[in-house]
Every structure is written in structure tokens, then in C-alpha cells.
Motif scaffolding. Structure first.
Motif, PDB file in Angstrom:
ATOM      1  N   GLU A   1     -25.689   0.918   4.919  1.00 34.54           N
ATOM      2  CA  GLU A   1     -26.869   0.185   4.474  1.00 34.54           C
ATOM      3  C   GLU A   1     -27.734   1.151   3.651  1.00 34.54           C
ATOM      4  O   GLU A   1     -28.041   2.245   4.112  1.00 34.54           O
ATOM      5  N   THR A   2     -28.092   0.754   2.431  1.00 35.91           N
ATOM      6  CA  THR A   2     -28.837   1.674   1.560  1.00 35.91           C
ATOM      7  C   THR A   2     -30.097   1.004   1.026  1.00 35.91           C
ATOM      8  O   THR A   2     -30.067  -0.161   0.628  1.00 35.91           O
ATOM      9  N   HIS A   3     -31.204   1.740   1.033  1.00 37.26           N
ATOM     10  CA  HIS A   3     -32.464   1.253   0.463  1.00 37.26           C
ATOM     11  C   HIS A   3     -32.932   2.246  -0.590  1.00 37.26           C
ATOM     12  O   HIS A   3     -32.791   3.450  -0.417  1.00 37.26           O
TER      13      HIS A   3
ATOM     14  N   ARG B   1     -26.912   2.051  14.092  1.00 40.59           N
ATOM     15  CA  ARG B   1     -26.237   2.038  12.792  1.00 40.59           C
ATOM     16  C   ARG B   1     -26.883   3.058  11.851  1.00 40.59           C
ATOM     17  O   ARG B   1     -28.058   3.368  11.979  1.00 40.59           O
ATOM     18  N   PHE B   2     -26.089   3.536  10.872  1.00 41.76           N
ATOM     19  CA  PHE B   2     -26.614   4.513   9.917  1.00 41.76           C
ATOM     20  C   PHE B   2     -27.327   3.807   8.776  1.00 41.76           C
ATOM     21  O   PHE B   2     -27.041   2.663   8.456  1.00 41.76           O
ATOM     22  N   VAL B   3     -28.242   4.550   8.139  1.00 35.30           N
ATOM     23  CA  VAL B   3     -28.975   3.995   7.007  1.00 35.30           C
ATOM     24  C   VAL B   3     -29.240   5.114   6.000  1.00 35.30           C
ATOM     25  O   VAL B   3     -29.488   6.250   6.370  1.00 35.30           O
ATOM     26  N   LEU B   4     -29.115   4.753   4.726  1.00 35.14           N
ATOM     27  CA  LEU B   4     -29.345   5.714   3.642  1.00 35.14           C
ATOM     28  C   LEU B   4     -30.572   5.305   2.846  1.00 35.14           C
ATOM     29  O   LEU B   4     -30.765   4.114   2.575  1.00 35.14           O
ATOM     30  N   PHE B   5     -31.359   6.284   2.489  1.00 33.09           N
ATOM     31  CA  PHE B   5     -32.505   6.026   1.613  1.00 33.09           C
ATOM     32  C   PHE B   5     -32.330   6.866   0.353  1.00 33.09           C
ATOM     33  O   PHE B   5     -32.072   8.063   0.434  1.00 33.09           O
TER      34      PHE B   5
END
Lengths: 572, 246
Positions: free
Chosen positions: A6-8, A184-188
Motif C-alpha cells: 500500500e503506497t501513499h 500490514r506494511f505501508v509505504l509513503f
């Protein structure tokens, strides 16, 4: 990679949603940037809510003689002249406008007779300067900023922990983290990042700080190659609760003394007469904390090893109105009615003056695109912070950080995320699940707390600090083999395993800086070097990562311009 | 050393059950201390929210012996420790794990409330007497215990149509701000559904900040709704104006 996690994407990513982070967010939004705020807790729960006494700002509503110059001089003197003078100047000059802004966004401060914002006395401040709401000023501030941000459409990623800053060459490119809830992993992806993660107190046993205060921001910046500064200066607030055991360390606001509270030892002596006959209970925090500690050590402490703090000479109604939080806290948690008897108090780890080294005007750290504000940044407070100067710090430098981060984002091309860095971050955070042996994180954390409490406390010496370093090294080794049980779903053991890494990093920074500074100054007291040292008074400690190890060096304290030196000489 | 037995709910949305844990009692211990002991010694993955541990942040809400409480302010010696102490998650919100619930609905509701809007040209002078009233509402620490206990949400699941006590407190703080210039009365009636509240005062009873939610926030707001929308004289006057063809 973008399909995998998931990327923001934002112009400005702010890590931390306390006063500094939210003020930065509001400013960056004002400048037209796209802003994301990541925080480990729910929105509105950050440690700013625990700030009680007030916001220091020379508004001169109560004492007409106050002005920014006096506030500047008080801050420099309180910090024993290790402060970055430019930060102290900007802070004193801009704080009143930042307070007025809060009022215009809906904050309801206590009032004077003439209808202005009420101000109270506090340690080290020459005038009645702290704008306040009873003893819940921090709550008022965070709610006001939260509401302002929400009304502007702020994007908040709640209960999300950032574990690594990502770089594109030398500059900031984003951050990697995980959702605490689902794991869960998350990317910014971001052109600018503002670190506003607060302090490090959770590495000590007796502390006023919440679980969030694990030095994440400083450790993230350090890992990314940024410089940390003056980490030896850890403030022990003179008055935390000491009894019963479960409440040990919980803050008793300085406002109790600001409103006229008196400190006494077991013999009934008003002992501050010995240590600071002029300012008495309203001496600076370093002095009052050492005084209480000394009284206890020399056998004049209270039943539970503290001092008595008494406000019961004031009318009960007044105490309940001005200190409602304290009244209820003691009544409910300690069976003490503070309107009729004294509280028992003792020093508690509260604040770190050191942190990420930043530029005064822009709050930029030594990495392009990385900014820091509030407790996570160093410079404003020097060797000791005055009460009330933290909330004003958050507002003044939070705003500056938001503005500079937005400006930087405008002038910068979109960075690229490096898949190798991301995969390394993911591997690291999952490793504790894969180990068959190794221990859980709780016992290691307890031992770290005990180590720092007994060896890196109010008074320090070379032998203790060396022992602490050995101990931290041993704990680091154990932490590298930490194992967690259960799943990734809201798993506090897993969360602590990660936070522990940050705590160990900052603990080592504090200890190394404390070993290096062979003098006593402000909050740093060496039993083996009990005096000021003129040469050390002109140096800041800088720590930077060098491969796997830490490099420590000293830089000269920034030279003050003539007119400010003159100001300090005149106001003696 | 004396021991307490806590039956702490363990589980997820898929199901769960209370699990007994034996905890040594220390003087002045609160339920949150006991939960930390369990995490540190017996169940490292026990999910609990908390922050300040001083009753100021409103994170550690749960149901202790069936009553919505802040666990950081609930002393073990205030409970009968000869019996098992039950600790369960707030029932009104969807469970995530153990004592942690999904309170995100509250944040959605909050977003819909129109912000503070000062009168143009205001001089920012306010007397303490005028500020007192709204300051009571600003004491709210957003623990959501009032939302948890409110039967409109808890038993009747009116989340779609009803904002709950926390947000009546928030709106009361705005409506009674001496310098606010906006009326939120229509939205209190239509979007926030204040009519669903039938003044049982459960919210007031559980508020750890002792805010008089029903008496000082909800009832005055209900009165304002009545004044604006149901006052017979105003209603007739409005009819006249409309039939007057203006």
C-alpha cells in the motif's frame, strides 16, 4: 513495488501528531502542499495532552513589563547558554502570535479581569508568562490544532509506525512503516519529511512519558545519517508522583508551584532556601530536581522517598479551579486531598533538550528534505528547558517546519523509492517472528529502564556511565535476537520489539554524550566534574552514524551577535 | 503477596473468550497496571490501547466488571478482589483484538461538524464567566465511554443517524463559545439526530471528566432545536411570511 505494498504519496509527510506535528501540518496545508500525518496512536492522544502548566509567550497581559527580550534572556539563562541563540530569539519573538492564532482557531484560555488571556508564573520566567487553561493546557492545544487540521481536510494515518526513512541518493524520498492494527506494511513517498515524534522518556523507569516516547524520530534520523545534538541533556522534572508504586513518575504540574506551592522536607524545612534563596520553588527545573534528590539522599526525604509539595494554604475553591487535574489525580490515585494536605513528589524523567540538529530558521536537519520540530529537535533549550517553553516551541517551530517542508517540496522533483531499502526494512521488521529461540522484548525493556534510571540519572559519573554503555551493548545484542509470539494483528509485543531498537539507540547516544561532557551544566550533573567548565560551555556534542558505530564530535556553540550579548549583559 | 484474578477478553472478530490471569496486587494498583503485568509476564500479545496512564488522554477505555471505565483510573482496591474482575472491550464498537476496538466511526462523525467560526472584526476579549460554560465541554478527553454506554448506539445501532453524546458535547462547546458566529442547530436536529436521545443520563454517569453531558450540553441543545424548529409562535410566523408571498 507499488503493487506489492500500500503506497501513499504526499509533498510533505509529518511523523508525529502532537503539537509540533499538527502545527506543521496546518502550515504546510496553508502553503498548498499535500500533507500526510502519521502517528503511532489515535489522533488527539499524543503526549502533548499531558502538558499541563501552560504556553510561555511574552504577551504582557498580566505583567506589563514583559517582552520578547526578557523571554529570550530567561530562555538562554535557563539553558546555560548552550542554546542556539537564533532559535531562542525566534521563539521569544513569535510565541505571542502563535498563541493568538490558537485563540482565533477556537482555543478557550483562562481570562484576566480585562478579558485577555490569563498568564501565570513559572520557574525561571521573570514575569507571569504562561498562557493556560487550568492545568490542562496541552489538551486545549492539541484539540484546537486537531480541529483546525480536520477542518482543512488533513490526511491522518492513525496507529501507524514508521520504521525506516527512505532515501533517494542523499535526499529524503519517503518512509516505510506498518499499520499497528493489522500489521500490514505501508509505504509513503514524500519530498519532505518532518519529524515531530517527541522524546525518549520511556527508556527510563520513572518517567512522566507515555509508551510512545521511545525516541523513534531521533533514531530514524540517526539511521538515515542525520546529526543528533546535545543528547546528554535529559530533563528530570522535579515533581512526579512517588506513591503509590503504580503512579510513580506521573507528572505533578509545575503550576502547583506557579500558583504558590511550597516544598518541604520530612523535617518541615523549606529546603529551597538553601539551594536557591532568591527564586525558591520557582527556580529552574534542574536546580529543583537536584535539590529534592539531595534532600532524599541525605535522609530528609518523606516516607516514600520524596519531598512534600503543599498548596493547601490556598483556598480550596481556588486550588480546585486552577489545578483541577491535580486535585482529581491525587484524590483518585493516591487518596490525598491536596486542598487539605501535602502531596509527595520526586523527580521523574520528563524531557530531552537534545535531539536532531536543525537549522534555526527552517528546522532542516543535515539531510536535504528532512525537518524536525518540537522535542525531537535540539537547540532551543540548551542545557535545560524552562517550563512552558515546550508548548511554545511546538507552535513556533512546528509552523516553521511546515512552511519550510512545503517550500522544499515545491522546489524539488519527485523522488524515487529504492526497492532494496524497502525490502530490507520489511525483512528487519518481520525477523522477530521467524526466530525459534531468543527472548521476548519486555524483559529487555525493563532492564534498559533500570540501567538508565540507576546509571544515567540526575547525577552521573564516569564509572556509572561506562557501566551503562557496557549494559546497553549487552541489551543491544539480546534485542537483535528478540522473538515475538502471536500474529501481526495488533500485537504489542511485536510493537515493543521495534520501539526497543529506537530506545537502545537513543540510550547509547545519551550515555556517550554524557561521558564526553566533563562538566556539570543544566540538567547534566557529573559528580566527578561538579563545576562549570568554560571550554565545554562553548561546545555542543554532535553524534552521527558511522557504519555500525557512533561517532561523537564537538562543534562550537553558535556565536551570539553583539546586540543580544549586550541585551543579556543589561538584563543581569 | 495478595493476588487478583482478571478475566480478560481475548479474541478477534472471529470469536473469543475471557481468559483468567493471576496478578500480584501492589498498593494503589489500577486495572491498567494489571494489564501491563499480564503483557509483560503472561501474554505478550495482549492488545490494549493506552498512552498517558494519568486519566488525561482517554485511550485505555474498557468495560471493567461490566461498567465502562478508564482502566488507568480504576483502582483494584475499589473492586471486590475476592471475586474475578472482568475486563472486556467496549461493546458499541467493532472489535479488532482483545481490548482494542475500531473507534474510527467517531472520527468520521467529527469531520462533519462545522468548525469554529469567529465573528468578523472580533476584538478577542472574553470574560471568565462567559468562558466557563464552554470550557466544561473542552475538558473532554475523547475516551468514547459515553458513546459506548449510550443505548441509542449500543443497543439500537443508530450510528447512521445519531452522533452520540461526545459530539453533542463538542457542538455545545462551539455553540456556547462566546465568539462563535455560526449556528449548528439545524445539523444537530437533522444530521446528528439529537431527538433520539431520551435523556437517560447514562453518558453523564460514566464520564471520567465529570462533564454534565446531559444537563449542560444535550438538554440546552435540545431546547435550541425546539426554539428554532418547534416553537408554535415561530412556526406560525414562518407560515405567515411564506404565505405573504415574499
Amino acid at each position: 513495488m507499488n503493487e506489492k505494498y500500500e503506497t501513499h504519496e504526499h509533498d510533505v509527510l509529518i511523523i508525529g501528531a502532537g503539537g509540533a506535528g499538527l502545527r506543521a501540518a496546518v502550515e504546510a496545508l496553508n502553503q498548498g502542499a499535500s500533507v500526510g500525518v502519521v502517528c503511532k496512536s489515535l489522533l488527539g492522544k499524543a503526549h502533548t495532552v499531558m502538558a499541563e502548566g501552560g504556553i510561555a509567550a511574552a504577551m504582557a497581559n498580566v505583567d506589563a513589563g514583559d517582552n520578547w527580550r526578557t523571554h529570550f534572556c530567561d530562555t538562554m539563562r535557563g539553558g546555560k547558554f548552550l542554546n542556539n541563540w537564533r532559535m531562542a530569539q525566534l521563539h521569544a519573538q513569535e510565541a505571542p502570535d502563535r498563541v493568538r492564532e490558537l485563540e482565533q482557531w477556537g482555543a478557550l484560555f483562562d481570562r484576566t479581569e480585562s478579558g485577555d488571556i490569563m498568564q501565570r508564573a513559572f520557574g525561571g520566567h521573570s514575569f507571569k508568562r504562561l498562557c493556560h487553561v487550568g492545568d490542562r493546557t496541552g489538551l486545549e492545544m492539541i484539540r484546537t490544532l486537531q480541529d483546525r487540521g480536520v477542518s482543512m481536510g488533513i490526511d491522518v494515518y492513525m496507529e501507524c509506525t514508521v520504521t525506516r526513512l527512505l532515501k533517494d541518493g542523499d535526499r529524503i524520498a519517503g518512509a516505510f512503516g506498518y499499520w499497528r492494527e493489522q500489521g500490514r506494511f505501508v509505504l509513503f513517498k514524500a519530498k519532505s519529511i518532518v519529524i515531530a515524534t517527541g522524546g525518549i522518556g520511556k527508556a527510563w523507569k520513572i518517567t512522566s512519558n507515555s509508551w510512545e516516547y521511545t525516541g523513534d524520530g531521533m533514531a530514524l534520523a540517526y539511521e538515515a545519517g542525520a546529526e543528533l545534538m546535545d543528547m546528554e541533556f535529559v530533563q528530570f522534572h522535579p515533581t512526579g508522583m512517588v506513591w503509590p508504586p503504580g503512579v510513580q513518575g506521573i507528572l505533578v504540574t509545575e503550576a502547583v508551584r506557579g500558583e504558590g506551592g511550597i516544598l518541604r522536607n520530612r523535617l518541615g524545612e523549606r529546603f529551597m532556601e538553601k539551594y536557591d534563596p532568591k527564586k525558591m520553588e520557582l527556580s529552574t527545573r534542574d536546580v529543583v530536581a537536584r535539590s529534592i534528590y539531595t534532600e532524599v539522599r541525605e535522609g530528609r526525604g518523606t516516607e516514600h522517598g520524596g519531598a512534600y509539595l503543599d498548596i493547601s494554604h490556598k483556598p480550596a475553591d481556588y486550588v480546585k479551579r486552577k489545578l483541577p487535574g491535580m486535585y482529581h489525580q491525587f484524590k483518585e490515585l493516591a487518596d490525598v486531598d491536596i486542598t487539605s494536605g501535602p502531596m509527595e513528589v520526586g523527580p521523574t524523567c520528563h524531557y530531552v533538550m537534545g535531539g536532531i540538529r536543525v537549522d534555526a530558521e527552517s528546522t532542516q536537519a543535515s539531510i536535504p528534505g528532512l525537518f524536525a520540530a518540537g522535542e525531537a529537535a535540539a537547540g532551543l533549550h540548551g542545557a535545560n528547558r524552562l517550563g512552558g517553553n515546550s508548548l511554545s516551541d511546538l507552535l513556533v517551530f512546528g509552523r516553521r517546519a511546515g512552511a519550510a517542508a512545503a517550500k522544499h517540496a515545491k522546489e524539488t522533483a519527485t523522488p524515487t523509492l529504492d526497492a532494496a531499502q524497502v525490502e530490507e526494512a520489511a525483512r528487519e521488521i518481520l525477523a522477530p517472528f521467524e526466530r525459534r529461540d531468543g527472548e521476548g522484548p519486555y524483559e529487555i525493556h525493563r532492564e534498559l529502564e533500570n540501567t538508565l534510571q540507576s546509571l544515567v540519572g540526575i547525577y552521573r559519573n564516569e564509572e556509572d556511565l561506562n557501566r551503562a554503555l557496557t549494559e546497553i551493548e549487552r541489551l543491544n545484542e539480546r534485542a537483535s535476537r528478540v522473538r515475538v509470539e502471536g500474529s501481526r494483528l495488533f500485537n504489542p509485543g511485536w510493537h515493543l520489539a521495534r520501539d526497543l531498537k529506537s530506545m537502545l539507540t537513543v540510550a547509547e547516544c545519551v550515555t556517550r554524550c554524557a561521558l564526553a561532557r566533563k562538566e556539570s551544566r543544566g540538567a547534566h550533573s557529573r559528580l566527578d566534574f561538579p563545576e562549570y567548565d568554560a571550554a565545554w560551555g562553548k561546545k555542543n556534542n554532535i553524534i552521527v552514524r558511522d557504519g555500525a558505530g557512533m561517532t561523537l564530535r564537538q562543534i562550537p556553540v553558535r556565536e551570539m551577535p553583539e546586540e543580544l550579548q549586550q541585551l543579556l549583559a543589561d538584563q543581569k | 503477596m495478595a493476588e487478583a484474578v482478571l478475566a480478560v477478553f481475548r479474541g478477534t472478530r472471529e470469536g473469543g473468550t475471557p481468559v483468567d490471569y493471576r496478578v500480584p496486587i501492589a498498593p494503589g494498583m489500577v486495572v491498567l497496571d494489571a494489564l501491563h503485568y499480564i503483557q509483560g509476564h503472561l501474554a505478550p500479545d495482549l492488545a490494549v490501547r493506552w498512552n498517558c496512564k494519568a486519566g488525561r488522554c482517554g485511550s485505555c477505555s474498557a468495560e471493567v466488571n461490566g461498567r465502562p471505565r478508564l482502566t488507568c483510573k480504576t483502582r483494584l482496591d475499589s473492586l471486590p478482589t475476592d471475586k474475578t474482575i472482568t475486563v472486556a472491550p467496549m461493546k458499541t464498537f467493532p472489535l479488532i483484538k482483545d481490548l482494542v476496538t475500531d473507534v474510527s466511526w467517531n472520527y468520521q462523525v467529527n469531520k462533519k461538524i462545522p468548525a469554529f467560526s469567529p465573528r468578523p472584526g472580533t476584538d478577542w476579549k472574553m470574560s471568565q464567566a462567559d468562558v466557563d460554560r464552554a470550557q466544561e465541554f473542552r475538558k473532554c478527553i475523547e475516551c468514547f465511554l459515553c458513546q459506548d454506554v449510550c443505548h441509542v448506539l449500543r443497543d439500537h445501532q443508530k450510528q447512521e443517524h445519531y452522533a452520540g453524546p461526545r459530539f453533542f458535547v463538542r457542538v455545545a462547546g462551539l455553540e456556547m463559545h462566546p465568539l462563535d458566529n455560526l449556528s449548528r442547530i439545524k445539523s444537530i436536529k437533522d444530521q446528528m439526530g439529537i431527538g433520539f436521545c431520551n435523556i437517560t443520563k447514562c453518558c453523564t454517569e460514566v464520564c471520567p471528566e465529570s462533564i454534565h453531558i446531559t444537563d449542560n450540553a444535550i438538554i440546552p441543545l435540545k431546547e435550541r432545536v425546539v426554539d428554532q424548529f418547534y416553537d408554535p409562535l415561530v412556526w406560525i410566523a414562518r407560515k405567515f411570511r411564506r404565505s405573504g408571498g415574499t
